[in-house]
Design an enzyme around this catalytic site. Structure first.
Site, PDB file in Angstrom:
ATOM      1  CE  LYS A  53      -3.779  -2.413   2.286  1.00  0.00           C
ATOM      2  NZ  LYS A  53      -4.510  -2.718   3.518  1.00  0.00           N
ATOM      3  CD  GLN A  84      -3.406  -4.304   6.624  1.00  0.00           C
ATOM      4  OE1 GLN A  84      -3.381  -3.293   5.938  1.00  0.00           O
ATOM      5  NE2 GLN A  84      -3.899  -5.449   6.184  1.00  0.00           N
ATOM      6  CG  ASP A 118      -9.725  -0.338   4.984  1.00  0.00           C
ATOM      7  OD1 ASP A 118      -9.409  -0.394   3.779  1.00  0.00           O
ATOM      8  OD2 ASP A 118      -9.006  -0.769   5.902  1.00  0.00           O
TER       9      ASP A 118
END
Ligand code: NAD
Length: 293
Positions: A52, A96, A119
């Site tokens: 990422k 994460q 997200d």
């Protein structure tokens, strides 16, 4: 049969984003900024985070990695989330997953400001998606929709079977496909570990999206001729013949299924690169929502 080349489409989208961000900088604006919180040293998570950060650098997004040891308490992590929520220079951030067992993922992800929730995991974004309101869509479903769109695969009136009901893939994917909009208007069946007659349901599908994490789950006898198959699964399977000692396997028995399909995604090189590029698109969306620009 056409292979849906996520790697190539993601590269195209990255160059589009790079040009968009260069234009913003030429206008005297600052670069978009993404925070990535990682807890502990899960090797898969560390690889995802590294990928990422690399993708951000490629398009001109400033990525800031915020790493904690897995001894961090839920309260301390929550305090970091609140700090990032009020940091006006941070356009969006992710935590994460998975988190260590002593930290409740729902508590943490629900505390993120929904306009920074790149997200798409907060109850606000999930609810807005369900109501068909503007929102930030979870990266993998957004990437799959984009892939279908770029190959001009219609979903309108189609029967789409989604296998897997996770909050990051299965549920938001089903929600997106049933909405009244382009690449929506589908008749969606959401299947999971308690679903009876999975094979019969799959045989009536025009499109199957499988996100389970069981290599080889979707076999040729479950797929009708001319179906489109989207394989989200990524499982590390031991393979001593490779340098790394493992290979990545999808949920589809690719060799047997591919000849029957109109379209199919490979693993790797299908959905994975689309997920990362969608995170970049979501960051740009959060940047435009940031009122301090
Ligand atoms: P998960 O691991 O949270 O849950 C798996 C889901 O599969 C559950 O909803 C369960 O009900 C369902 N399931 C389990 N066994 C089943 C069976 N026999 N039949 C039907 N359904 C069954 O799901 P997840 O987090 O969405 O991950 C799924 C897979 O997708 C994993 O391999 C993960 O690594 C991968 N993944 C890939 C990407 C990507 O970008 N390509 C993104 C996210 C997840």
């Amino acid at each position: 049969m056409t292979i849906l080349n996520g790697k190539q489409i993601a590269a195209e989208i990255r160059s589009e984003l790079k040009a968009q961000i260069a234009t913003l900088l030429n206008q005297g604006k600052r670069a978009p900024k993404l925070g990535i919180v990682i807890v502990g040293h899960n090797p898969a998570s560390e690889t995802y985070v590294a990928n990422k950060i690399k993708a951000c650098a490629e398009v001109g997004i400033e990525a800031v990695k915020i790493a904690y040891e897995d001894t961090i308490s839920e309260q301390e992590l929550l305090a970091e989330v609140h700090k990032l929520n009020s940091d006006t220079s941070m356009d969006g951030f992710i935590v994460q997953l998975p988190l260590p067992k002593h930290i409740d993922e729902q508590t943490i992800t629900s505390a993120i400001d929904y306009q920074k929730d790149v997200d798409g995991l907060t109850p606000e974004n999930v609810g807005r998606a369900a109501k068909g309101l503007p929102c930030i869509v979870s990266a993998t479903p957004r990437g799959i929709r984009e892939l279908l769109s770029r190959y001009d695969i219609t979903t309108d009136g189609k029967h789409i079977v989604v296998i897997g009901r996770s909050n990051i893939v299965g549920k938001p994917m089903a929600t997106l496909l049933m909405q009244k909009h382009e690449r929506g208007n589908a008749t969606v069946t959401l299947c999971h570990s308690h679903t009876a007659h999975l094979k019969q349901i799959c045989l009536s599908a025009d499109i199957i999206i499988v996100a389970v994490g069981h290599p080889g789950l979707l076999t040729a006898d479950m797929v009708s001729e001319g179906a489109t198959i989207i394989d989200v699964g990524i499982t590390r399977v031991e393979d001593p013949s490779t340098e790394r000692g493992y290979r990545l396997a999808g949920d589809v028995d690719y060799e047997q299924v591919a000849p029957k399909c109109a379209y199919i995604t490979p693993v790797p090189g299908g959905v994975g690169p689309m997920t990362i590029v969608s995170l970049l698109q979501n960051t740009l969306q959060a940047y435009s929502l940031n009122s301090t620009l």
